[in-house]
Structure formats: structure tokens, C-alpha cells
Design an enzyme around this catalytic site. Structure first.
Site, short mmCIF file in Angstrom:
data_model
loop_
_atom_site.label_atom_id
_atom_site.label_comp_id
_atom_site.label_asym_id
_atom_site.label_seq_id
_atom_site.Cartn_x
_atom_site.Cartn_y
_atom_site.Cartn_z
N ARG A 154 -4.01 9.29 0.12
CA ARG A 154 -4.98 9.11 1.21
C ARG A 154 -4.26 9.24 2.54
O ARG A 154 -3.05 9.06 2.61
CB ARG A 154 -5.62 7.72 1.14
CG ARG A 154 -6.53 7.53 -0.07
CD ARG A 154 -7.24 6.18 -0.03
NE ARG A 154 -8.04 6.07 1.19
CZ ARG A 154 -7.93 5.08 2.07
NH1 ARG A 154 -7.05 4.13 1.90
NH2 ARG A 154 -8.70 5.05 3.13
N ALA A 162 2.44 -3.09 6.52
CA ALA A 162 1.66 -3.99 7.39
C ALA A 162 2.37 -5.31 7.68
O ALA A 162 2.12 -5.93 8.72
CB ALA A 162 0.29 -4.24 6.77
N ASN A 170 0.79 -1.23 0.00
CA ASN A 170 0.00 0.00 0.00
C ASN A 170 0.83 1.28 0.00
O ASN A 170 0.27 2.37 -0.15
CB ASN A 170 -1.02 0.02 1.17
CG ASN A 170 -2.03 -1.09 1.04
OD1 ASN A 170 -2.66 -1.23 0.01
ND2 ASN A 170 -2.17 -1.91 2.08
N ARG A 178 -0.10 3.91 17.93
CA ARG A 178 -1.33 3.65 17.17
C ARG A 178 -2.06 2.43 17.74
O ARG A 178 -1.99 2.16 18.94
CB ARG A 178 -0.97 3.52 15.69
CG ARG A 178 -0.29 4.81 15.16
CD ARG A 178 0.08 4.69 13.70
NE ARG A 178 -1.11 4.49 12.87
CZ ARG A 178 -1.05 4.09 11.59
NH1 ARG A 178 0.12 3.89 11.02
NH2 ARG A 178 -2.15 3.91 10.91
N ASN A 189 10.81 -0.40 4.74
CA ASN A 189 9.53 -0.10 5.38
C ASN A 189 8.60 -1.25 4.99
O ASN A 189 8.02 -1.25 3.91
CB ASN A 189 8.96 1.24 4.90
CG ASN A 189 7.66 1.56 5.63
OD1 ASN A 189 7.10 0.71 6.33
ND2 ASN A 189 7.17 2.78 5.46
O1 CA2 Z 1 4.14 4.16 9.29
C1 CA2 Z 1 4.50 3.37 8.43
O2 CA2 Z 1 5.38 3.60 7.61
C2 CA2 Z 1 3.81 1.99 8.33
O3 CA2 Z 1 4.79 1.03 7.96
C3 CA2 Z 1 2.75 2.15 7.26
C4 CA2 Z 1 1.87 0.90 7.11
C5 CA2 Z 1 1.33 0.45 8.45
O4 CA2 Z 1 0.62 -0.77 8.29
C6 CA2 Z 1 2.41 0.28 9.49
O5 CA2 Z 1 1.82 -0.06 10.72
C7 CA2 Z 1 3.21 1.56 9.66
C8 CA2 Z 1 0.69 1.19 6.17
C9 CA2 Z 1 1.09 1.69 4.82
C10 CA2 Z 1 -0.16 2.09 4.10
O6 CA2 Z 1 0.12 3.20 3.30
C11 CA2 Z 1 -0.93 3.94 2.85
C12 CA2 Z 1 -0.60 5.10 2.18
C13 CA2 Z 1 -1.59 5.90 1.70
C14 CA2 Z 1 -2.90 5.55 1.86
C15 CA2 Z 1 -3.24 4.39 2.51
C16 CA2 Z 1 -2.24 3.58 3.01
#
Ligand code: CA2
Length: 146
Positions: free
Chosen positions: A19, A78, A12, A108, A75
Site C-alpha cells: 500500500r 509511528a 506496519n 508531511r 526505523n
Molecule cells: O517514512 C518512514 O519510514 C516512517 O517511519 C514510516 C511510518 C510513519 O509513521 C513515519 O512517520 C515515517 C509508517 C510506516 C507504515 O508503513 C506502511 C507501509 C505500507 C502500507 C502502509 C503503511
């Protein structure tokens, strides 16, 4: 020329900038890549920057880094909180590996407090938005130069 620094991105993150800017900022992944390439070049390093939504592809990328990278920044998105496969792949590396996050997962939902990746990397940087990538890169370069 030293081997490239690999920067890998999980599921993602290709949607960055479209978003949830209040959590992840407004930079796109392409913006972040551009900035990492520029900063690395100034320090004499090349970047290989990749993203995948597929766990096995990320494992393949980590395995590729075993021979081709001088350091790895990841990174895992998820998969941070679920992936034993990524943990195991990272454990095979003999190069510095840095886990980064845009947000601060510890602040979080409780399911984000567990990182399967943290146990397999040199260190973790989180909570600084797109700057987490710059800080991760600085850490990798410092480790490679000392
Ligand atoms: O904070 C971070 O970089 C995370 O790795 C981002 C992940 C999350 O599951 C981790 O807990 C922390 C989520 C990435 C999703 O990215 C998006 C970007 C734009 C819109 C929706 C999701």
C-alpha cells in the site's frame, strides 16, 4: 567476526510494498532485508533484521542489541513520534545508533515533525525510500571501521 549490525523496524512496516507506494516505495521489507544482508556481507558484517508492531517488543530488541550488536539501525515508524520507552531504551546503548525513515517526515503532517528518537541516536537519515536503509548501513559501517 564483529558483532552483528541490528536493523529494527516498527509498526506496519511489514506491509511495505502492498500500500501507499507513492510514499513508501514498492520494495517489500523482505526485499530491503535481502539487499542489506548482501551489502553488509560484502563489507564483512552480519545483519540481524527484525520487525514488530508492538512497542515493548521493540524495547526488548533494543535491550538485546546492548550485548549482541556492534551498531543499531532503527526505523521506529509511528513510534518515532510517540515513544518515550523507545527513546529511553536507545539512551542505554553504548554503540552507534542510526534512525532511518523511508519518507521525509518533516515534509508531511505536523505530528510527524516531532521525533522522540532523534534525541537518543547518533544521527538520522530520511527521505530516500529504501535507499535510506542502504545509507544508514553505510553510515554504521563507516563508524565501525573508523
Ligand atoms: O517514512 C518512514 O519510514 C516512517 O517511519 C514510516 C511510518 C510513519 O509513521 C513515519 O512517520 C515515517 C509508517 C510506516 C507504515 O508503513 C506502511 C507501509 C505500507 C502500507 C502502509 C503503511
Amino acid at each position: 567476526m564483529p558483532k552483528a549490525i541490528y536493523i529494527l523496524n516498527g509498526p506496519n512496516l511489514n506491509l511495505l510494498g502492498t500500500r501507499e507506494p507513492e510514499i513508501y516505495g514498492s520494495d517489500t521489507l523482505a526485499d530491503i532485508e535481502k539487499s542489506c544482508v548482501k551489502n553488509a556481507k560484502e563489507a564483512g558484517f552480519e545483519i540481524v533484521f527484525k520487525q514488530s508492531n508492538i512497542e515493548g517488543e521493540l524495547v526488548d530488541m533494543i535491550q538485546e542489541a546492548r550485548d549482541k550488536a556492534s551498531a543499531l539501525i532503527i526505523n521506529p515508524a509511528a513510534y518515532t513520534h510517540t515513544s518515550v520507552a523507545i527513546h529511553d531504551a536507545l539512551k542505554t546503548l553504548d554503540i552507534p545508533a542510526i534512525e532511518i525513515h523511508l519518507s521525509q517526515p518533516a515534509k508531511r503532517e505536523s505530528f510527524r515533525r516531532r521525533s522522540y528518537v532523534a534525541e537518543a541516536v547518533t544521527g538520522t537519515i530520511s527521505g530516500f525510500g529504501a535507499n535510506s536503509y542502504e545509507l544508514g548501513l553505510q553510515a554504521a559501517i563507516k563508524l565501525l571501521k573508523t
